[in-house]
Scaffold this motif. Structure first.
Motif, PDB file in Angstrom:
ATOM      1  N   GLN A 165       0.834  -1.203   0.000  1.00  0.00           N
ATOM      2  CA  GLN A 165       0.000   0.000   0.000  1.00  0.00           C
ATOM      3  C   GLN A 165       0.871   1.257   0.000  1.00  0.00           C
ATOM      4  O   GLN A 165       0.594   2.219  -0.718  1.00  0.00           O
ATOM      5  N   GLU A 166       1.917   1.233   0.786  1.00  0.00           N
ATOM      6  CA  GLU A 166       2.822   2.392   0.809  1.00  0.00           C
ATOM      7  C   GLU A 166       3.504   2.560  -0.540  1.00  0.00           C
ATOM      8  O   GLU A 166       3.654   3.682  -1.040  1.00  0.00           O
ATOM      9  N   THR A 167       3.919   1.436  -1.179  1.00  0.00           N
ATOM     10  CA  THR A 167       4.567   1.524  -2.493  1.00  0.00           C
ATOM     11  C   THR A 167       3.612   2.083  -3.549  1.00  0.00           C
ATOM     12  O   THR A 167       4.004   2.914  -4.376  1.00  0.00           O
ATOM     13  N   TRP A 168       2.362   1.577  -3.553  1.00  0.00           N
ATOM     14  CA  TRP A 168       1.369   2.095  -4.502  1.00  0.00           C
ATOM     15  C   TRP A 168       1.125   3.585  -4.279  1.00  0.00           C
ATOM     16  O   TRP A 168       1.004   4.353  -5.249  1.00  0.00           O
ATOM     17  N   GLY A 169       1.072   3.968  -3.042  1.00  0.00           N
ATOM     18  CA  GLY A 169       0.872   5.390  -2.772  1.00  0.00           C
ATOM     19  C   GLY A 169       2.046   6.216  -3.255  1.00  0.00           C
ATOM     20  O   GLY A 169       1.861   7.303  -3.834  1.00  0.00           O
ATOM     21  N   LYS A 170       3.268   5.709  -3.054  1.00  0.00           N
ATOM     22  CA  LYS A 170       4.434   6.454  -3.537  1.00  0.00           C
ATOM     23  C   LYS A 170       4.449   6.497  -5.055  1.00  0.00           C
ATOM     24  O   LYS A 170       4.811   7.540  -5.655  1.00  0.00           O
ATOM     25  N   ALA A 171       4.047   5.391  -5.748  1.00  0.00           N
ATOM     26  CA  ALA A 171       4.063   5.362  -7.213  1.00  0.00           C
ATOM     27  C   ALA A 171       3.033   6.330  -7.791  1.00  0.00           C
ATOM     28  O   ALA A 171       3.333   7.116  -8.714  1.00  0.00           O
ATOM     29  N   THR A 172       1.821   6.287  -7.253  1.00  0.00           N
ATOM     30  CA  THR A 172       0.801   7.223  -7.745  1.00  0.00           C
ATOM     31  C   THR A 172       1.189   8.671  -7.473  1.00  0.00           C
ATOM     32  O   THR A 172       0.942   9.556  -8.299  1.00  0.00           O
ATOM     33  N   HIS A 173       1.800   8.858  -6.376  1.00  0.00           N
ATOM     34  CA  HIS A 173       2.261  10.217  -6.077  1.00  0.00           C
ATOM     35  C   HIS A 173       3.328  10.644  -7.069  1.00  0.00           C
ATOM     36  O   HIS A 173       3.331  11.794  -7.544  1.00  0.00           O
ATOM     37  N   SER A 174       4.214   9.716  -7.425  1.00  0.00           N
ATOM     38  CA  SER A 174       5.255  10.047  -8.398  1.00  0.00           C
ATOM     39  C   SER A 174       4.656  10.327  -9.768  1.00  0.00           C
ATOM     40  O   SER A 174       5.080  11.259 -10.477  1.00  0.00           O
ATOM     41  N   VAL A 175       3.650   9.502 -10.176  1.00  0.00           N
ATOM     42  CA  VAL A 175       2.998   9.746 -11.471  1.00  0.00           C
ATOM     43  C   VAL A 175       2.323  11.109 -11.476  1.00  0.00           C
ATOM     44  O   VAL A 175       2.386  11.872 -12.460  1.00  0.00           O
ATOM     45  N   GLY A 176       1.668  11.404 -10.416  1.00  0.00           N
ATOM     46  CA  GLY A 176       1.025  12.704 -10.330  1.00  0.00           C
ATOM     47  C   GLY A 176       2.037  13.837 -10.416  1.00  0.00           C
ATOM     48  O   GLY A 176       1.802  14.841 -11.111  1.00  0.00           O
ATOM     49  N   GLU A 177       3.153  13.676  -9.753  1.00  0.00           N
ATOM     50  CA  GLU A 177       4.183  14.708  -9.819  1.00  0.00           C
ATOM     51  C   GLU A 177       4.731  14.836 -11.232  1.00  0.00           C
ATOM     52  O   GLU A 177       4.978  15.948 -11.725  1.00  0.00           O
ATOM     53  N   LEU A 178       4.943  13.663 -11.917  1.00  0.00           N
ATOM     54  CA  LEU A 178       5.455  13.718 -13.286  1.00  0.00           C
ATOM     55  C   LEU A 178       4.451  14.380 -14.220  1.00  0.00           C
ATOM     56  O   LEU A 178       4.813  15.182 -15.092  1.00  0.00           O
ATOM     57  N   THR A 179       3.193  14.051 -14.062  1.00  0.00           N
ATOM     58  CA  THR A 179       2.156  14.646 -14.910  1.00  0.00           C
ATOM     59  C   THR A 179       2.107  16.155 -14.722  1.00  0.00           C
ATOM     60  O   THR A 179       2.043  16.926 -15.698  1.00  0.00           O
ATOM     61  N   LEU A 180       2.143  16.545 -13.489  1.00  0.00           N
ATOM     62  CA  LEU A 180       2.154  17.988 -13.213  1.00  0.00           C
ATOM     63  C   LEU A 180       3.391  18.638 -13.784  1.00  0.00           C
ATOM     64  O   LEU A 180       3.352  19.765 -14.307  1.00  0.00           O
ATOM     65  N   GLY A 181       4.490  17.931 -13.724  1.00  0.00           N
ATOM     66  CA  GLY A 181       5.715  18.493 -14.283  1.00  0.00           C
ATOM     67  C   GLY A 181       5.651  18.646 -15.786  1.00  0.00           C
ATOM     68  O   GLY A 181       6.065  19.680 -16.338  1.00  0.00           O
ATOM     69  N   LEU A 182       5.129  17.615 -16.493  1.00  0.00           N
ATOM     70  CA  LEU A 182       4.996  17.705 -17.939  1.00  0.00           C
ATOM     71  C   LEU A 182       4.001  18.784 -18.335  1.00  0.00           C
ATOM     72  O   LEU A 182       4.203  19.513 -19.333  1.00  0.00           O
ATOM     73  N   PHE A 183       2.926  18.893 -17.626  1.00  0.00           N
ATOM     74  CA  PHE A 183       1.941  19.929 -17.906  1.00  0.00           C
ATOM     75  C   PHE A 183       2.566  21.307 -17.739  1.00  0.00           C
ATOM     76  O   PHE A 183       2.354  22.208 -18.561  1.00  0.00           O
ATOM     77  N   GLY A 184       3.322  21.447 -16.727  1.00  0.00           N
ATOM     78  CA  GLY A 184       3.993  22.715 -16.540  1.00  0.00           C
ATOM     79  C   GLY A 184       5.003  22.987 -17.635  1.00  0.00           C
ATOM     80  O   GLY A 184       5.157  24.134 -18.097  1.00  0.00           O
ATOM     81  N   LEU A 185       5.717  21.934 -18.062  1.00  0.00           N
ATOM     82  CA  LEU A 185       6.681  22.120 -19.147  1.00  0.00           C
ATOM     83  C   LEU A 185       5.976  22.545 -20.433  1.00  0.00           C
ATOM     84  O   LEU A 185       6.481  23.401 -21.189  1.00  0.00           O
ATOM     85  N   GLY A 186       4.780  21.937 -20.730  1.00  0.00           N
ATOM     86  CA  GLY A 186       4.034  22.331 -21.920  1.00  0.00           C
ATOM     87  C   GLY A 186       3.628  23.791 -21.872  1.00  0.00           C
ATOM     88  O   GLY A 186       3.675  24.500 -22.892  1.00  0.00           O
ATOM     89  N   ILE A 187       3.232  24.239 -20.741  1.00  0.00           N
ATOM     90  CA  ILE A 187       2.853  25.657 -20.608  1.00  0.00           C
ATOM     91  C   ILE A 187       4.049  26.542 -20.876  1.00  0.00           C
ATOM     92  O   ILE A 187       3.936  27.571 -21.562  1.00  0.00           O
ATOM     93  N   TRP A 188       5.192  26.169 -20.335  1.00  0.00           N
ATOM     94  CA  TRP A 188       6.392  26.963 -20.592  1.00  0.00           C
ATOM     95  C   TRP A 188       6.720  26.968 -22.101  1.00  0.00           C
ATOM     96  O   TRP A 188       7.072  28.016 -22.651  1.00  0.00           O
ATOM     97  N   MET A 189       6.636  25.820 -22.743  1.00  0.00           N
ATOM     98  CA  MET A 189       6.953  25.761 -24.169  1.00  0.00           C
ATOM     99  C   MET A 189       5.947  26.571 -24.985  1.00  0.00           C
ATOM    100  O   MET A 189       6.305  27.219 -25.995  1.00  0.00           O
ATOM    101  N   LEU A 190       4.678  26.515 -24.608  1.00  0.00           N
ATOM    102  CA  LEU A 190       3.686  27.321 -25.305  1.00  0.00           C
ATOM    103  C   LEU A 190       3.968  28.800 -25.148  1.00  0.00           C
ATOM    104  O   LEU A 190       3.786  29.594 -26.093  1.00  0.00           O
ATOM    105  N   ALA A 191       4.407  29.182 -24.007  1.00  0.00           N
ATOM    106  CA  ALA A 191       4.716  30.593 -23.783  1.00  0.00           C
ATOM    107  C   ALA A 191       5.901  31.034 -24.623  1.00  0.00           C
ATOM    108  O   ALA A 191       5.942  32.172 -25.129  1.00  0.00           O
ATOM    109  N   TYR A 192       6.857  30.145 -24.814  1.00  0.00           N
ATOM    110  CA  TYR A 192       8.051  30.515 -25.592  1.00  0.00           C
ATOM    111  C   TYR A 192       7.953  30.047 -27.049  1.00  0.00           C
ATOM    112  O   TYR A 192       8.938  30.094 -27.784  1.00  0.00           O
ATOM    113  N   SER A 193       6.789  29.602 -27.509  1.00  0.00           N
ATOM    114  CA  SER A 193       6.644  29.103 -28.886  1.00  0.00           C
ATOM    115  C   SER A 193       6.994  30.125 -29.960  1.00  0.00           C
ATOM    116  O   SER A 193       7.592  29.764 -30.988  1.00  0.00           O
TER     117      SER A 193
END
Length: 336
Positions: free
Chosen positions: A276-304
């Motif tokens: 359960q702790e591992t699943w929670g850490k994995a989902t948390h990591s996926v969420g962090e990665l998704t948020l990171g990619l979304f943020g990167l897309g916004i930055w790229m759109l701003a500098y397009s």
């Protein structure tokens, strides 16, 4: 017989240089009594009147001898009385000045192995409060793993008169591993600082009297500067004296408490809890990665726009190079 009575009844006058004591008086009285006892019966046989006169004369002479003897105390008693007087005089001599009590700064160290750090800490607080002391510092170090003992250190201050009592009470908390005591004699420092302080106060009084007198402005300024230096020295020495006396009045104890057994770690989690702790850490990591990619897309759109300009420039340079790099067609040579 009458002549013999007179000869025997004549009083013996003691020599002036010989001491008159009770032994001499007793010998004279005994001699006269024996002489009278022998002479009176013989005289009574011859003449009654003579016997009466002889007895009277013997009795009167005896009384004269006893009366003429000086009424003084016996010599041995006089010598014994004289000696206590001498000792009494010696006792009245001024006593020697008692030595100054040593002024000591005492510091103690105590290490005790106890069953429970928390319980022993509460007991230490009660002991220090009972001895009218204070806890100056407290540190509780929890071990990172079970191979290291849990320890706690306390800095305690108690009145010097209750130092030994406090150490004995703290030693009863568990098994004593180490106990030490050090003392520093500061008697000389206290005496010297007291003398310096008295001299400085006298100098201060002298300078104040000088300032009260009429004089030039320069003399007054010099006196004021000297007074300022003297008062600064007085404050410094006074602070040192207060610090030393405070350290003498209160002793410090460095107490170390060690747990009898190693600190218990949290129990190991079960397999389901780990999953359960591992699943929670994995989902948390996926969420962090998704948020990171979304943020990167916004930055790229701003500098397009800048990216498009850069891409157009690169495309133009490449196209230009291709146009100018076309190989020349060689003309065929005629056959010979």
């Amino acid at each position: 017989m009458k002549t013999q009575l007179k000869t025997n009844s004549r009083p013996h006058q003691p020599h002036p240089n010989q001491p008159n004591n009770s032994t001499t008086r007793f010998a004279v009285a005994a001699f006269l009594t024996l002489s009278s006892a022998i002479a009176l019966p013989s005289c009574a046989a011859n003449s009654p009147s003579s016997a009466g006169g002889g007895a009277t004369s013997s009795s009167s002479r005896e009384n004269q001898i006893v009366a003429s003897a000086p009424q003084s105390s016996p010599a041995p008693v006089t010598r014994q009385d004289a000696q206590p007087k001498t000792s009494a005089v010696s006792k009245t001599a001024p006593p020697e000045t008692p030595a100054t009590t040593p002024q000591l700064i005492k510091k103690a160290e105590l290490s005790v192995v106890v069953k429970s750090i928390d319980t022993s800490t509460k007991s230490v607080t009660e002991i220090v409060k009972k001895q009218q002391g204070d806890i100056l510092g407290f540190q509780n170090q929890k071990p990172p793993d079970s191979s290291i003992r849990q320890t706690a250190t306390l800095e305690i201050r108690v009145p010097q008169a209750k130092l030994e009592t406090t150490l004995d009470a703290l030693a009863k908390l568990g098994s004593v591993q180490n106990r030490g005591l050090t003392a520093e004699d500061v008697t000389t420092q206290l005496v010297d600082n007291d003398a310096r302080l008295r001299n400085l106060r006298k100098s201060e009084e002298v300078v104040l009297k000088i300032m009260e007198r009429s004089g030039s402005v320069g003399d007054v300024l010099k006196a004021a500067q000297e007074l300022s230096n003297i008062r600064e020295s007085i404050e410094r020495i006074d602070a040192e004296l207060k610090s030393l006396r405070n350290q003498v009045a209160y002793s410090t104890i460095s107490l170390t408490l060690e747990a009898a057994v190693s600190a218990q770690q949290d129990p190991e989690p079960s397999l389901g809890l780990r999953a359960q702790e591992t699943w929670g850490k994995a989902t948390h990591s996926v969420g962090e990665l998704t948020l990171g990619l979304f943020g990167l897309g916004i930055w790229m759109l701003a500098y397009s726009p800048y990216f498009l300009l850069i891409a157009a420039a690169v495309y133009g340079v490449v196209r230009f190079k291709k146009q100018h790099s076309v190989p020349k067609i060689q003309e065929p040579k005629p056959p010979q």
